[in-house]
Design an enzyme around this catalytic site. Structure first.
Site, short mmCIF file in Angstrom:
data_model
loop_
_atom_site.label_atom_id
_atom_site.label_comp_id
_atom_site.label_asym_id
_atom_site.label_seq_id
_atom_site.Cartn_x
_atom_site.Cartn_y
_atom_site.Cartn_z
CE1 TYR A 161 40.11 52.12 9.38
CE2 TYR A 161 41.12 50.68 7.76
CZ TYR A 161 40.09 51.42 8.15
OH TYR A 161 38.94 51.47 7.19
CE LYS A 162 36.54 51.51 11.00
NZ LYS A 162 35.51 51.25 10.21
CG ASP A 198 31.55 45.44 7.91
OD1 ASP A 198 32.25 45.44 8.85
OD2 ASP A 198 31.46 46.09 7.10
NE ARG A 217 31.83 57.67 14.60
CZ ARG A 217 32.55 56.66 13.83
NH1 ARG A 217 31.77 55.59 13.27
NH2 ARG A 217 33.69 56.99 13.20
CG PHE A 246 30.82 52.39 6.65
CD1 PHE A 246 31.26 53.51 7.46
CD2 PHE A 246 31.79 52.30 5.49
CE1 PHE A 246 32.48 54.37 7.39
CE2 PHE A 246 32.94 52.98 5.30
CZ PHE A 246 33.07 54.19 6.23
C1 LIG Z 1 35.42 51.42 8.80
C2 LIG Z 1 34.66 50.71 7.97
C3 LIG Z 1 34.64 50.37 6.55
C4 LIG Z 1 36.04 50.67 6.09
O1 LIG Z 1 36.49 50.10 4.69
P1 LIG Z 1 37.61 50.28 3.89
O2 LIG Z 1 37.74 49.35 2.79
O3 LIG Z 1 38.97 50.07 5.11
O4 LIG Z 1 38.19 51.87 3.81
C5 LIG Z 1 33.92 49.46 5.80
N1 LIG Z 1 32.69 49.09 6.42
C6 LIG Z 1 32.60 49.76 7.79
C7 LIG Z 1 31.00 49.05 8.58
C8 LIG Z 1 33.21 50.33 8.65
O5 LIG Z 1 32.94 50.68 9.76
#
Ligand SMILES: *Cc1c(COP(=O)(O)O)cnc(C)c1O
Length: 415
Positions: free
Chosen positions: A225-226, A200, A374, A128
């Site tokens: 939030y996921k 992560d 997705r 990501f």
């Molecule tokens: C959703 C996600 C993020 C989100 O980061 P924010 O700081 O909350 O915007 C980071 N890394 C991964 C792998 C994600 O899936």
């Protein structure tokens, strides 16, 4: 040819699902099949109840007294321990605060500082992007630091780890393909090289069983939030193994991480334990909503959650390949469920327009450039019927070529 299950068979699967009652603890809009809980989890009345109490009683009536009276000050560690139970972390090692991006920054800095004399950070080219951007930011503050990427500097992350590696930042589940890494094996490999790992967990916390302590992980981050349904922008979490706590230094040395925040001293003195990952005042209303959302997990058997997740994703892959394969839809996620998280990705040249058509038809997934559609399967509230119906609508959109209508190609800011 395998015969596809009919609707009666699908309904029997839902009837036999031990997690079926959990769906009633969420608000799901009428006429919507929601397959994007891996991006923004659904809303739960349990979260609203806490939010309302926090706003109307704790804020409106009790005002400043709520920091003590309602326990606002301890929310980050209290919720951290609750998240910890879902990710295999014993109490006192997880804190809820800030964002995933910010927590990656703190954890990477802390890890590099624990490995003096080593200057390389390793990450995945297919990560990501924020993980990579933050790693670049950390590297830019450390003289001589280098960032090496899987898919760029070597094909496999294991081949990038050597005696110069300070830390490896790696996703447990890849956001795009849904590929699931073997946490215990990779952590062992990293430790054998004398390096530390930051996992992560954005796409695995609440999606499948995670065992950070069992794997011997050093650090982890993830968002709430996921799959944890904390609400848009709810604060993230950071984990550090207890054995590192006394030695950890992180660069965002704010007053909430101080040993005595209310002594108002002139110099920073890191607090004990995981609290030293805190920086400043946290979004209390968001934390209180998250507290309500986390209460849903008390009765959830994570092994049953994983069984359902595998069954849902296996079913969806089978249905889409059988019904839509001829229209150029190809599986991007691992076929082997052992290597797959709780999402399924399919590639199609016109994936963006097809996803927009799906959303108009009430099937909400999302799109990741250049060609990935997705579909997230959140076992607490996704039904087998949802998977069946989504595949049927996708087939209809492809067969009728509805996606070719011009309005489906107009790009919005958030995809
Ligand atoms: C959703 C996600 C993020 C989100 O980061 P924010 O700081 O909350 O915007 C980071 N890394 C991964 C792998 C994600 O899936």
């Amino acid at each position: 040819m395998t015969t596809l299950p009919d609707l009666a068979a699908i309904e029997a699967m839902d009837a036999a699902d031990p997690l079926r009652p959990m769906r009633d603890r969420f608000v799901l809009p009428e006429g919507v099949i929601y397959l994007d809980g891996n991006s923004l989890g659904a809303a739960a009345p349990a979260a609203f109840a806490e939010l309302q109490k926090a706003a109307q009683q704790e804020w409106a009536q009790d005002l400043i007294r709520s920091w003590n009276k309602a326990g606002w000050f301890d929310l980050p560690t209290r919720l951290g321990d609750r998240v910890g139970r879902l990710i295999g972390a014993a109490a006192g090692q997880t804190v809820v605060c800030d964002t995933t991006s910010i927590n990656i920054y703190k954890a990477l800095h802390a890890a590099v500082a624990l490995r003096p004399g080593r200057s390389t950070m390793v990450a995945e080219g297919g990560s990501f992007p924020t993980d990579l951007y933050v790693a670049e930011g950390v590297a830019s503050t450390l003289p001589g630091a280098a960032l090496r990427l899987e898919g760029v500097d070597a094909a496999r992350i294991e081949d990038l780890i050597d005696d110069q590696t300070a830390v490896v930042l790696v996703n447990h589940v890849n956001y795009k393909t849904g590929e699931l890494r073997d946490m215990a094996a990779l952590t062992r490999r990293i430790h054998e090289a004398g390096a530390l790992v930051v996992w992560d967990l954005c796409h695995s916390a609440g999606a499948l069983p995670v065992d950070l302590d069992g794997a011997g992980a050093d650090f982890a981050v993830g968002c709430t939030y996921k799959y944890l349904n904390g609400g848009p922008g709810s604060p993230a979490f950071v984990y550090a193994a207890a054995r590192h706590h006394d030695a950890i230094r992180q660069p965002l040395s704010g007053w909430w991480g101080h040993a005595r925040p209310f002594a108002f001293e002139q110099h920073y003195d890191a607090g004990s334990g995981i609290r030293r990952f805190l920086c400043g005042t946290q979004p209390v209303l968001s934390l209180r909503a998250l507290e309500g959302a986390l209460s849903l997990w008390e009765d959830v058997d994570m092994a049953a959650l994983r069984r359902k997740s595998v069954a849902l994703t296996d079913l969806f892959i089978m249905l889409v390949e059988a019904r839509c394969g001829r229209y150029g839809v190809t599986l991007e996620s691992p076929r082997d469920s052992v290597k797959r998280g709780s999402q399924v990705s399919f590639a199609h040249e016109h994936g963006y327009a097809i996803m927009q058509a799906l959303i108009e038809r009430g099937v909400i997934g999302d799109f990741r450039a250049p060609s990935t559609m997705r579909f997230g399967f959140t076992p607490l509230y996704t039904s087998y019927r949802d998977a069946w119906q989504a595949a049927a609508v996708l087939e209809d959109i492809l067969r009728t070529e509805m996606w070719k209508e011009e309005r489906f190609s107009v790009r919005a800011a958030v995809t």
